[in-house]
Design a protein around this motif. Structure first.
Motif, PDB file in Angstrom:
ATOM      1  N   SER A  14     -78.024  34.588 -36.710  1.00 24.19           N
ATOM      2  CA  SER A  14     -79.193  33.799 -36.924  1.00 24.19           C
ATOM      3  C   SER A  14     -79.847  33.879 -35.251  1.00 24.19           C
ATOM      4  N   SER A  15     -81.002  33.478 -35.358  1.00 25.82           N
ATOM      5  CA  SER A  15     -81.713  33.612 -33.922  1.00 25.82           C
ATOM      6  C   SER A  15     -81.008  32.685 -32.831  1.00 25.82           C
ATOM      7  N   ASP A  16     -80.337  31.535 -33.344  1.00 19.69           N
ATOM      8  CA  ASP A  16     -80.048  30.687 -32.346  1.00 19.69           C
ATOM      9  C   ASP A  16     -78.497  31.279 -32.001  1.00 19.69           C
ATOM     10  N   GLU A  17     -77.707  32.013 -32.955  1.00 23.44           N
ATOM     11  CA  GLU A  17     -76.650  32.722 -32.434  1.00 23.44           C
ATOM     12  C   GLU A  17     -77.000  33.955 -31.339  1.00 23.44           C
ATOM     13  N   GLU A  18     -77.982  34.623 -31.732  1.00 19.73           N
ATOM     14  CA  GLU A  18     -78.393  35.629 -30.738  1.00 19.73           C
ATOM     15  C   GLU A  18     -78.770  35.184 -29.496  1.00 19.73           C
ATOM     16  N   ALA A  19     -79.097  33.933 -29.440  1.00 21.98           N
ATOM     17  CA  ALA A  19     -79.500  33.350 -28.167  1.00 21.98           C
ATOM     18  C   ALA A  19     -78.351  33.099 -27.409  1.00 21.98           C
ATOM     19  N   ARG A  20     -77.183  32.951 -27.962  1.00 14.90           N
ATOM     20  CA  ARG A  20     -75.844  32.482 -27.445  1.00 14.90           C
ATOM     21  C   ARG A  20     -74.915  33.708 -27.124  1.00 14.90           C
ATOM     22  N   GLY A  21     -75.573  34.893 -27.324  1.00 10.75           N
ATOM     23  CA  GLY A  21     -74.784  36.180 -27.205  1.00 10.75           C
ATOM     24  C   GLY A  21     -73.983  36.615 -28.463  1.00 10.75           C
ATOM     25  N   ILE A  22     -74.008  36.072 -29.604  1.00 15.57           N
ATOM     26  CA  ILE A  22     -73.321  36.366 -30.849  1.00 15.57           C
ATOM     27  C   ILE A  22     -74.385  37.439 -31.369  1.00 15.57           C
ATOM     28  N   VAL A  23     -73.898  38.835 -31.537  1.00 12.57           N
ATOM     29  CA  VAL A  23     -74.751  39.805 -31.998  1.00 12.57           C
ATOM     30  C   VAL A  23     -73.986  40.912 -32.685  1.00 12.57           C
ATOM     31  N   LEU A  24     -74.576  41.792 -33.147  1.00 16.65           N
ATOM     32  CA  LEU A  24     -73.997  42.994 -33.713  1.00 16.65           C
ATOM     33  C   LEU A  24     -73.851  44.020 -32.939  1.00 16.65           C
ATOM     34  N   ALA A  25     -72.457  44.622 -32.633  1.00  9.93           N
ATOM     35  CA  ALA A  25     -72.142  45.670 -31.665  1.00  9.93           C
ATOM     36  C   ALA A  25     -73.076  46.849 -31.807  1.00  9.93           C
ATOM     37  N   CYS A  26     -73.492  47.136 -32.924  1.00 13.82           N
ATOM     38  CA  CYS A  26     -74.239  48.314 -33.132  1.00 13.82           C
ATOM     39  C   CYS A  26     -75.695  48.289 -33.186  1.00 13.82           C
ATOM     40  N   ARG A  27     -76.197  47.001 -32.536  1.00 13.67           N
ATOM     41  CA  ARG A  27     -77.546  46.611 -32.100  1.00 13.67           C
ATOM     42  C   ARG A  27     -77.678  46.094 -30.708  1.00 13.67           C
ATOM     43  N   ALA A  28     -76.480  46.194 -29.989  1.00 14.27           N
ATOM     44  CA  ALA A  28     -76.402  45.575 -28.527  1.00 14.27           C
ATOM     45  C   ALA A  28     -76.135  46.691 -27.477  1.00 14.27           C
ATOM     46  N   TYR A  29     -76.882  46.946 -26.517  1.00  7.94           N
ATOM     47  CA  TYR A  29     -76.878  47.834 -25.523  1.00  7.94           C
ATOM     48  C   TYR A  29     -76.526  47.122 -24.165  1.00  7.94           C
ATOM     49  N   PRO A  30     -75.587  47.455 -23.408  1.00  8.86           N
ATOM     50  CA  PRO A  30     -75.317  46.859 -22.068  1.00  8.86           C
ATOM     51  C   PRO A  30     -76.153  46.985 -20.972  1.00  8.86           C
ATOM     52  N   SER A  31     -76.534  46.008 -20.270  1.00  2.64           N
ATOM     53  CA  SER A  31     -77.297  45.996 -19.091  1.00  2.64           C
ATOM     54  C   SER A  31     -76.528  45.780 -17.974  1.00  2.64           C
ATOM     55  N   SER A  32     -75.422  45.373 -18.054  1.00  3.14           N
ATOM     56  CA  SER A  32     -74.305  45.381 -16.974  1.00  3.14           C
ATOM     57  C   SER A  32     -73.133  45.588 -17.711  1.00  3.14           C
ATOM     58  N   ASP A  33     -72.055  45.287 -16.804  1.00  2.00           N
ATOM     59  CA  ASP A  33     -70.597  45.573 -17.554  1.00  2.00           C
ATOM     60  C   ASP A  33     -70.508  43.970 -18.354  1.00  2.00           C
TER      61      ASP A  33
END
Length: 108
Positions: free
Chosen positions: A67-86
């Motif tokens: 959900s958009s609320d989950e995404e805002a809290r950092g709950i994401v799909l690993a295949c769609r997330a790219y790190p900007s830091s450690d």
């Protein structure tokens, strides 16, 4: 190419991930097994994670799985997330029990 360190709390596993590579593909490329792997396109939800520390940028998430609320809290799909830091993450997807069981019995 600079790599960020990804730490999977469930298994204690760490690996390097370039900013241009998503969290799941980097793990699979290195032969690691901490995040369950499914379709690699955002459609199955198997690689659902919670990024508990660090910054990331993402591609469009399937609202069927995040959900958009989950995404805002950092709950994401690993295949769609790219790190900007450690990044430090926990596994949430459908196969979480398998990952935790492998860790418990030393199979990882």
């Amino acid at each position: 190419m600079t790599k960020n360190v990804v730490t999977i709390l469930d298994t204690g596993e760490t690996y390097g991930c370039a900013r241009e590579e998503n969290l799941l593909d980097a793990m699979v490329r290195l032969g690691r097994k901490g995040i369950p792997s499914g379709c690699h396109g955002g459609g199955c939800g198997v690689c659902k994670i919670h990024i508990v520390d660090g910054t990331w940028r993402g591609k469009t998430m399937s609202r069927e799985h995040v959900s958009s609320d989950e995404e805002a809290r950092g709950i994401v799909l690993a295949c769609r997330a790219y790190p900007s830091s450690d990044v430090t993450l926990k596994v949430l997807g459908k196969m979480k029990k398998a990952v935790c069981r492998e860790r418990k019995y030393g199979l990882v």
